[in-house]
Design a protein around this motif. Structure first.
Motif, short mmCIF file in Angstrom:
data_model
loop_
_atom_site.label_atom_id
_atom_site.label_comp_id
_atom_site.label_asym_id
_atom_site.label_seq_id
_atom_site.Cartn_x
_atom_site.Cartn_y
_atom_site.Cartn_z
N GLY A 33 15.10 0.03 -18.29
CA GLY A 33 16.12 0.38 -17.31
C GLY A 33 15.60 0.51 -15.90
N ILE A 34 16.53 0.52 -14.96
CA ILE A 34 16.17 0.48 -13.54
C ILE A 34 15.42 1.72 -13.09
N ASP A 35 15.76 2.88 -13.61
CA ASP A 35 15.06 4.09 -13.15
C ASP A 35 13.62 4.12 -13.64
N SER A 36 13.37 3.60 -14.83
CA SER A 36 11.98 3.49 -15.29
C SER A 36 11.22 2.46 -14.47
N LEU A 37 11.88 1.37 -14.10
CA LEU A 37 11.23 0.36 -13.25
C LEU A 37 10.88 0.93 -11.89
N LEU A 38 11.79 1.69 -11.31
CA LEU A 38 11.56 2.22 -9.96
C LEU A 38 10.54 3.34 -9.94
N THR A 39 10.38 4.05 -11.04
CA THR A 39 9.42 5.16 -11.07
C THR A 39 8.11 4.77 -11.75
N TYR A 40 7.88 3.49 -11.88
CA TYR A 40 6.58 2.98 -12.34
C TYR A 40 5.49 3.51 -11.42
N HIS A 41 4.33 3.85 -11.96
CA HIS A 41 3.33 4.55 -11.15
C HIS A 41 2.84 3.75 -9.95
N TYR A 42 2.89 2.41 -10.02
CA TYR A 42 2.54 1.61 -8.85
C TYR A 42 3.42 1.98 -7.66
N LEU A 43 4.73 2.16 -7.93
CA LEU A 43 5.69 2.42 -6.87
C LEU A 43 5.61 3.87 -6.38
N ILE A 44 5.24 4.77 -7.27
CA ILE A 44 5.07 6.16 -6.84
C ILE A 44 3.92 6.27 -5.85
N SER A 45 2.78 5.66 -6.16
CA SER A 45 1.65 5.73 -5.23
C SER A 45 1.98 5.01 -3.93
N GLU A 46 2.73 3.89 -4.00
CA GLU A 46 3.13 3.20 -2.78
C GLU A 46 4.07 4.06 -1.94
N LEU A 47 4.95 4.81 -2.60
CA LEU A 47 5.88 5.69 -1.88
C LEU A 47 5.14 6.67 -0.99
N PHE A 48 4.10 7.30 -1.53
CA PHE A 48 3.45 8.37 -0.78
C PHE A 48 2.48 7.87 0.29
N ILE A 49 2.36 6.55 0.41
CA ILE A 49 1.68 6.01 1.60
C ILE A 49 2.55 6.22 2.83
N VAL A 50 3.88 6.17 2.64
CA VAL A 50 4.80 6.15 3.79
C VAL A 50 5.74 7.34 3.84
N TYR A 51 5.76 8.16 2.81
CA TYR A 51 6.80 9.19 2.69
C TYR A 51 6.17 10.57 2.70
N ASP A 52 6.67 11.46 3.57
CA ASP A 52 6.08 12.81 3.67
C ASP A 52 7.14 13.90 3.72
N GLN A 53 8.35 13.59 3.25
CA GLN A 53 9.44 14.57 3.34
C GLN A 53 9.53 15.48 2.13
N ILE A 54 8.66 15.26 1.17
CA ILE A 54 8.60 16.10 -0.02
C ILE A 54 7.17 16.08 -0.51
#
Length: 420
Positions: A33-54
């Motif tokens: 499913g899409i939520d499992s695809l989006l929360t794949y660990h590759y994407l989580i680490s990529e998120l925190f390169i650019v995201y600092d609001q949480i």
């Protein structure tokens, strides 16, 4: 030539020799499913390169849907999803006919599609089969952790696996935490001895009919075949475990050992699974394992680009070694192309081109689609070169060669008799 090669590649069945996929009977381990695809660990680490609001800690406290919403907004809406992991999500959606929803950036509509396809157990089973057919994957090899209480509870309840899922015995804990392994098996009424360990492993071997033993090795692993340290059966170091337990058992059971070299676990522990790194590993250790144990088969892949040339040279020297795939951080098009070119130039057809390492079912679609694009490009160039050199090639020969890279080379190695 390119059109012919691409069609042959698309039509050729694949054996995906290393994944983290599971049948639906494995409940929470079967991810889709899409939520499992989006929360794949590759994407989580990529998120925190650019995201600092949480904070990372607070992010992990959110539900999967809430995490997916943040990743979708940050990596797909506010930024073009240009990384390989992001592009993979787009490829999956397009393969499933969701082009309109992608164009409209409509995550809720995408969710409704996946919810409909997996709304009950019967649909999930059909959906799994359909995804395998779309990816043209004959079967995958799971990663089965026999030193994990949660997983063996599920394995104990499973009598027959689907033909789509074959098993492997993951034994990292045995190698690097022998005392802990003894404690673990004692909870299942096995004695805390090397004999107890062997009998425990043989039980799972007979129950699961695995393809191979499997372990990920840290980048600083070094095999010391001359380790003469004092032998204590209740407290072995990893060299002793390899020498006295794992390799003899692999030879006795005719079960290859699949090693994955080069991890650096917990490089950033706050990121959890997304915080692992890599390091340059010892190809010399693999060579020593192969040389000193000629009756034991080894499958191997390395995580660092730096190790790849030496790995090819090692594979040329040992018939009990088979190398495979571009693992984890190497699973990017530019690196796959470079490494595969080198392997063909040095090993011919004597390796397995790729494995998906998929953790989410639908990743089979994008990882194999993207890899096939690269393989088609490489083989078009290689065949044109051999034709220029004066060798004629027909379609049946190309089919044979492609099948070798996608499945037959692996199966031939698994059947190989080591007569030394």
């Amino acid at each position: 030539m390119e059109e012919i090669i691409r069609k042959i590649i698309d039509d050729t069945k694949i054996i995906d020799i290393h994944t983290h996929l599971f049948p639906s009977e494995h409940t929470h381990l079967c991810l889709y499913g899409i939520d499992s695809l989006l929360t794949y660990h590759y994407l989580i680490s990529e998120l925190f390169i650019v995201y600092d609001q949480i904070s990372i800690d607070d992010f992990y406290k959110l539900s999967k849907k809430e995490q997916a919403d943040i990743i979708w907004t940050q990596l797909f809406i506010l930024r073009t999803p240009i990384s390989e992991a992001c592009r993979g999500v787009i490829t999956v959606c397009n393969k499933l006919g969701l082009q309109k929803h992608i164009r409209n950036r409509d995550l809720n509509a995408i969710r409704l599609f996946f919810d409909h396809m997996t709304s009950n157990p019967s649909k999930i089973k059909t959906y799994i089969t359909d995804i395998f057919k779309m990816a043209n994957v004959e079967y995958t090899v799971m990663t089965n952790q026999i030193f994990n209480h949660d997983e063996i509870t599920l394995l104990s309840k499973t009598s027959i696996f689907s033909n789509l899922f074959k098993t492997s015995l993951r034994i990292d804990k045995l190698i690097f935490d022998f005392n802990g392994s003894l404690e673990f098996i004692s909870q299942y009424n096995y004695p805390k001895t090397s004999v107890g360990i062997k009998n425990y492993i043989k039980f799972w071997y007979n129950k699961l009919n695995p393809e191979y033993f499997m372990a990920s090795l840290p980048y600083d692993f070094f095999y010391n075949c001359d380790d003469d340290s004092e032998f204590n059966e209740s407290s072995m170091n990893y060299n002793q475990v390899l020498k006295h337990i794992l390799i003899p058992l692999a030879i006795e059971l005719n079960l290859p050992i699949a090693f994955k070299f080069g991890t650096q676990r917990g490089l950033n522990p706050t990121l959890g699974d997304a915080g692992d790194g890599l390091g340059n590993a010892s190809v010399e250790s693999l060579a020593l394992l192969c040389r000193n144990n000629p009756k034991c088969k080894f499958l191997a892949t390395f995580l660092s680009k730096v190790n790849q040339h030496q790995l090819c040279v090692t594979a040329r020297n040992f018939p009990n070694l088979h190398i495979y795939g571009c693992w984890w951080y190497l699973n990017n098009p530019s690196l796959i192309e470079e490494i595969t070119n080198m392997r063909i130039e040095m090993l011919g057809w004597g390796f397995t081109f790729q494995h998906s390492d998929s953790r989410v079912l639908e990743q089979l679609l994008y990882k194999w689609h993207h890899s096939k694009e690269i393989l088609s490009k490489i083989l078009t160039l290689k065949y044109n070169k051999i034709i220029e050199a004066g060798w004629n090639v027909d379609e049946d020969e190309i089919k044979r060669d492609v099948s070798s890279l996608l499945k037959d080379s692996y199966e031939s190695f698994m059947k190989k008799e080591l007569n030394f």
